[in-house]
Design an enzyme around this catalytic site. Structure first.
Site, PDB file in Angstrom:
ATOM      1  N   HIS A   1      10.085 -27.645   9.988  1.00 40.72           N
ATOM      2  CA  HIS A   1       9.146 -27.643  10.980  1.00 40.72           C
ATOM      3  C   HIS A   1       7.702 -27.589  10.616  1.00 40.72           C
ATOM      4  CE1 HIS A   1      12.328 -26.969  13.368  1.00 40.72           C
ATOM      5  NE2 HIS A   1      12.726 -25.907  13.174  1.00 40.72           N
TER       6      HIS A   1
ATOM      7  N   HIS B   1      11.256 -25.750  20.686  1.00 41.06           N
ATOM      8  CA  HIS B   1      12.181 -25.173  20.113  1.00 41.06           C
ATOM      9  C   HIS B   1      12.516 -24.007  21.017  1.00 41.06           C
ATOM     10  CE1 HIS B   1      15.029 -23.451  17.039  1.00 41.06           C
ATOM     11  NE2 HIS B   1      14.335 -24.066  15.928  1.00 41.06           N
TER      12      HIS B   1
ATOM     13  N   GLU C   1      17.167 -29.513  20.889  1.00 39.07           N
ATOM     14  CA  GLU C   1      15.691 -29.861  20.421  1.00 39.07           C
ATOM     15  C   GLU C   1      15.658 -31.400  20.212  1.00 39.07           C
ATOM     16  OE1 GLU C   1      14.914 -27.649  16.507  1.00 39.07           O
ATOM     17  OE2 GLU C   1      16.643 -26.536  17.221  1.00 39.07           O
TER      18      GLU C   1
END
Ligand code: GLA
Length: 352
Positions: free
Chosen positions: A106, A178, A315
């Site tokens: 991420h 998320h 996601e």
């Protein structure tokens, strides 16, 4: 209707964070924060009209800073994992931060879930627009990236998340949200009784460090198959290598060709309360994560202690580690091109 702005505490660096509460004509509410462009809560009716918050989260900004699960976070420039934290753009390697073993997750500690965004409420559209100008070299990636994320609450009980961006150099653009959902209410525990339908006939298996092997595997005849709706818990403990590696579902599913349009790719149902959530997107993939490693450190909002599988994530995304796999669609955004992608979470109830 309307948008209310309130204080959401100060970050450890002393910046003030805010909470935007957006309500629609049917009484559904969504809260978003300028800290991380985070989705903080989603309050929706069940089949009997009872309201509950169906999103996992924290009570203030400092808890978001401490948390490690990315609750409701806006992820960018690049979602998911990159092998050796090496992004590949036009044959050139760009070193990102190794924040999960040898790999990047991420976008590292400079990721978009930890910055304060410029915010603008738009009561006419029932939207909150977050804007950020990412400097050339941010997260190790090239190009000044001008990015806007807009959250809209519609009167159809949908949350629309619209990502737009432009860069002056080729870069990576692969953003997602998320959010962890529990349709029985964020405090109600395990999601294994939620029923999932997922319009995907293949997924991308992973190896060491949860990095894709590069294969695209058919779900047919495997516990990964959700083309016929089934309970998440039905096969999650099956003796199947991919489920063992990930501790449950935590995989990128290959969605049907979108040709740039938004299509319905998933539906989640919780039968005891009757809430449903559909997911619509133009993205090529979706990470279905069953919350296998959820933990309450710190304690969640309203003092709730979350545990393993208290929420599930869908996601929407480009394929993980795309730069290292020829067969995966590219996540490179060319200089001057527009990044434009939308995901919708639509809430409803089962009819009697
Ligand atoms: C990140 C990923 C999830 C999952 C967890 C594991 O949050 O987005 O899909 O892999 O890490 O902790």
């Amino acid at each position: 209707m309307g948008i209310k702005v309130s204080e959401f505490g100060k970050t450890s660096k002393g910046s003030e964070a805010h909470l935007y509460t957006v309500v629609n004509s049917r009484g559904m509410a969504m809260e978003v924060s300028d800290y991380g462009a985070t989705l903080v809560s989603i309050i929706v009716p069940d089949a009997k009209g009872r309201m509950d918050d169906v999103l996992l989260g924290y009570g203030d900004v400092q808890d978001y800073e401490k948390g490690t699960c990315y609750f409701g976070a806006c992820i960018g420039r690049n979602g998911n994992r990159v092998k050796n934290a090496q992004a590949v753009i036009g044959g050139k390697v760009y070193q990102m931060e190794k924040n999960e073993g040898e790999n990047s997750l991420h976008s590292g500690s400079e990721g978009y879930s930890g910055i304060i965004w410029d915010a603008e409420a738009d009561p006419k559209e029932n939207s909150v627009r977050f804007h950020h100008t990412g400097a050339d070299g941010e997260q190790g990636l090239p190009g000044t990236f001008d990015v806007t994320v807009t959250y809209t609450l519609t009167d159809e009980n949908e949350i629309r998340i619209h990502y737009e961006g432009i860069s002056d150099k080729d870069t990576i653009a692969n953003m997602t949200n998320h959010g962890y959902y529990n349709l029985a209410g964020h405090a109600s525990g395990n999601v294994e009784n939620h029923v999932l339908w997922l319009d995907a006939s293949a997924f991308t298996p992973v190896g060491e460090g949860m990095i894709p092997t590069g294969e695209i595997l058919d779900v047919e005849g495997t516990p990964m198959d959700f083309r016929v709706a089934k309970k998440i818990g039905r096969d999650i403990g099956a003796d199947y290598e991919q489920l063992k590696i990930a501790g449950g579902y935590d995989h990128n599913y290959v969605l049907p060709e979108s040709n740039g349009s938004i299509r319905r790719i998933a539906q989640v149902t919780e039968e005891t309360c009757g809430r449903t959530m559909e997911v619509l997107t133009d993205a090529p993939g979706v990470q279905f994560y069953a919350g296998n490693f959820v933990e309450s450190r710190p304690i969640g909002k309203e003092g709730v202690v979350y545990g393993k599988r208290s929420g599930l994530c869908l996601e929407t995304q480009g394929f993980p580690d795309a730069g290292h796999h020829e067969a995966f669609p590219t996540t490179v955004l060319k200089a001057g091109d527009k990044y434009d992608t939308t995901t919708i979470y639509r809430f409803g109830v089962l009819s009697e």
